[in-house]
Design a protein around this motif. Structure first.
Motif, short mmCIF file in Angstrom:
data_model
loop_
_atom_site.label_atom_id
_atom_site.label_comp_id
_atom_site.label_asym_id
_atom_site.label_seq_id
_atom_site.Cartn_x
_atom_site.Cartn_y
_atom_site.Cartn_z
N VAL A 123 -68.19 5.69 27.27
CA VAL A 123 -69.31 5.48 27.74
C VAL A 123 -69.30 6.25 29.62
O VAL A 123 -67.54 5.64 30.13
CB VAL A 123 -70.15 3.91 28.43
N ALA A 124 -69.13 6.80 30.45
CA ALA A 124 -69.10 7.88 30.53
C ALA A 124 -68.30 5.99 32.16
O ALA A 124 -69.70 6.09 32.49
CB ALA A 124 -69.62 8.88 32.21
N GLY A 125 -67.01 6.91 33.22
CA GLY A 125 -67.41 5.90 33.93
C GLY A 125 -67.73 5.74 35.39
O GLY A 125 -68.97 4.99 35.80
N GLY A 126 -68.87 7.23 35.73
CA GLY A 126 -69.79 7.70 36.81
C GLY A 126 -71.05 6.78 36.71
O GLY A 126 -72.15 7.10 37.95
N GLU A 127 -71.08 6.11 35.49
CA GLU A 127 -72.70 5.99 35.15
C GLU A 127 -71.82 4.22 36.30
O GLU A 127 -73.61 3.97 36.22
CB GLU A 127 -73.00 5.56 33.54
N VAL A 128 -70.63 3.13 36.00
CA VAL A 128 -71.47 2.32 36.63
C VAL A 128 -71.02 3.25 37.80
O VAL A 128 -71.65 1.87 38.65
CB VAL A 128 -69.67 1.38 36.08
N ALA A 173 -74.88 3.14 39.29
CA ALA A 173 -75.51 1.64 39.40
C ALA A 173 -74.88 1.27 40.60
O ALA A 173 -75.66 0.40 41.43
CB ALA A 173 -74.98 1.18 38.32
N ARG A 174 -73.09 0.96 40.54
CA ARG A 174 -72.73 0.09 42.33
C ARG A 174 -73.75 0.88 43.82
O ARG A 174 -73.69 0.34 44.66
CB ARG A 174 -71.47 0.46 42.22
N ALA A 175 -73.46 2.28 43.74
CA ALA A 175 -74.12 2.68 44.43
C ALA A 175 -75.70 2.59 44.86
O ALA A 175 -76.16 2.72 45.42
CB ALA A 175 -74.25 4.66 44.23
N LEU A 176 -76.55 2.16 43.71
CA LEU A 176 -77.97 2.11 43.96
C LEU A 176 -78.20 0.67 44.02
O LEU A 176 -79.39 0.44 44.56
CB LEU A 176 -78.03 1.88 42.86
N GLY A 177 -76.91 -0.25 44.51
CA GLY A 177 -76.85 -1.16 44.51
C GLY A 177 -76.69 -2.50 43.63
O GLY A 177 -76.47 -3.48 44.09
N HIS A 228 -75.85 -4.03 32.59
CA HIS A 228 -77.58 -3.31 31.95
C HIS A 228 -77.40 -1.33 32.02
O HIS A 228 -77.90 -1.38 30.73
CB HIS A 228 -78.51 -3.63 33.45
N ILE A 229 -76.30 -1.48 31.98
CA ILE A 229 -76.27 -0.23 31.47
C ILE A 229 -74.80 0.48 30.53
O ILE A 229 -75.00 0.92 29.61
CB ILE A 229 -75.29 0.40 32.78
N VAL A 230 -73.71 -0.29 30.96
CA VAL A 230 -72.45 -0.24 29.58
C VAL A 230 -73.23 -0.85 28.57
O VAL A 230 -72.34 0.23 27.72
CB VAL A 230 -71.15 -1.28 30.57
N LEU A 231 -73.52 -2.23 28.03
CA LEU A 231 -72.99 -2.60 26.83
C LEU A 231 -74.07 -2.16 25.98
O LEU A 231 -74.05 -2.02 24.35
CB LEU A 231 -73.70 -4.01 27.24
N PRO A 232 -75.61 -1.95 26.83
CA PRO A 232 -76.27 -1.08 25.98
C PRO A 232 -75.63 -0.30 24.73
O PRO A 232 -76.44 0.00 24.07
CB PRO A 232 -77.70 -1.05 26.79
N GLN A 233 -75.16 0.70 25.49
CA GLN A 233 -75.28 2.14 24.90
C GLN A 233 -73.68 2.23 24.57
O GLN A 233 -73.59 2.20 23.49
CB GLN A 233 -74.91 2.74 26.11
N ALA A 234 -72.51 1.06 24.60
CA ALA A 234 -71.57 0.75 24.19
C ALA A 234 -72.25 -0.07 22.83
O ALA A 234 -70.69 0.61 21.69
CB ALA A 234 -70.39 -0.28 24.33
#
Length: 224
Positions: free
Chosen positions: A111-116, A119-123, A132-138
């Motif tokens: 999973v691309a690190g940019g996604e995390v 997500a952090r940039a969105l708070g 919510h982002i990494v595990l569902p895809q992984a």
């Protein structure tokens, strides 16, 4: 004579198969929960957690299944009494944990690190981004490799007979003793039963993989 006896004893083989399936489900569930935990620790954890994950994996991947079964049943069993079934779940489940951790770690790292970062940039918190982002895809991406673990652990359940779990292999050995031979015929039936369960399980996992395929991500049966 042999086939008549096999027909009469077949319910006992089915009972042994059911015990083996219960053992398989329990050890895979244990390996699934702990494997994901170790994978997250090894990718996102403190260096001490990453070290623990590495040591755990190398220990349980480096010891044969039979030795682990004997260690848990006769070794740990002297300190904390364990039934053969529970000892088998712990021994084979922790070994499965080591292999599943590798599967999930690879999927998490895909999973691309940019996604995390997004997500952090969105708070979103780091833990929230992982959950919510990494595990569902992984988890979706891990289904293909996980089919190999299912097949490997299904076959490993047959080793639990060495500590007294009355699963399919042990039931077959009882029938061979009653027949005073005909080992090839009895274990040919047992082999066919393992094969059917393996194929049915893999077919179900392949169907789940196709259903949960992430658009744009290469998967089993994807067009090139």
């Amino acid at each position: 004579m042999v086939f008549d006896t096999l027909v009469a004893e077949f319910p006992f083989l089915l009972r042994g198969l059911w015990i083996g399936i219960q053992l398989l489900a329990a050890l895979l569930a244990l390996g699934f929960v702990l494997g994901i935990t170790l994978a997250v620790m090894s990718v996102y954890g403190h260096w001490s957690l990453r070290l623990f994950a590495v040591v755990f994996e190398r220990i349980f991947r480096g010891i044969p299944e039979i030795v682990l079964l004997l260690l848990f049943f006769y070794g740990i069993g002297e300190l904390l009494p364990l039934s053969p079934f529970v000892a088998a779940v712990l021994a084979l489940g922790l070994r499965s944990t080591a292999y599943q951790a590798q599967i999930f770690r690879g999927s998490i790292q895909s999973v691309a690190g940019g996604e995390v970062m997004a997500a952090r940039a969105l708070g979103m918190s780091r833990l929230g981004a992982i959950w919510h982002i990494v595990l569902p895809q992984a988890l979706r991406r891990s289904i293909g490799p996980w089919t190999n673990e299912y097949s490997a652990e299904l076959k490993a359940t047959s080793l639990a007979y060495v500590i007294g779990v009355v699963e399919l292999t042990r039931q077959a050995s009882y029938i061979v003793s009653n027949l005073q031979g005909n080992t090839l015929t009895v274990f040919a039936v047992v082999a066919a039963m393992y094969f059917v369960v393996n194929r049915l399980g893999n077919a179900g996992l392949y169907a789940l993989e196709r259903r949960l395929t992430i658009p744009g991500f290469e998967g089993r049966g994807a067009e090139s």
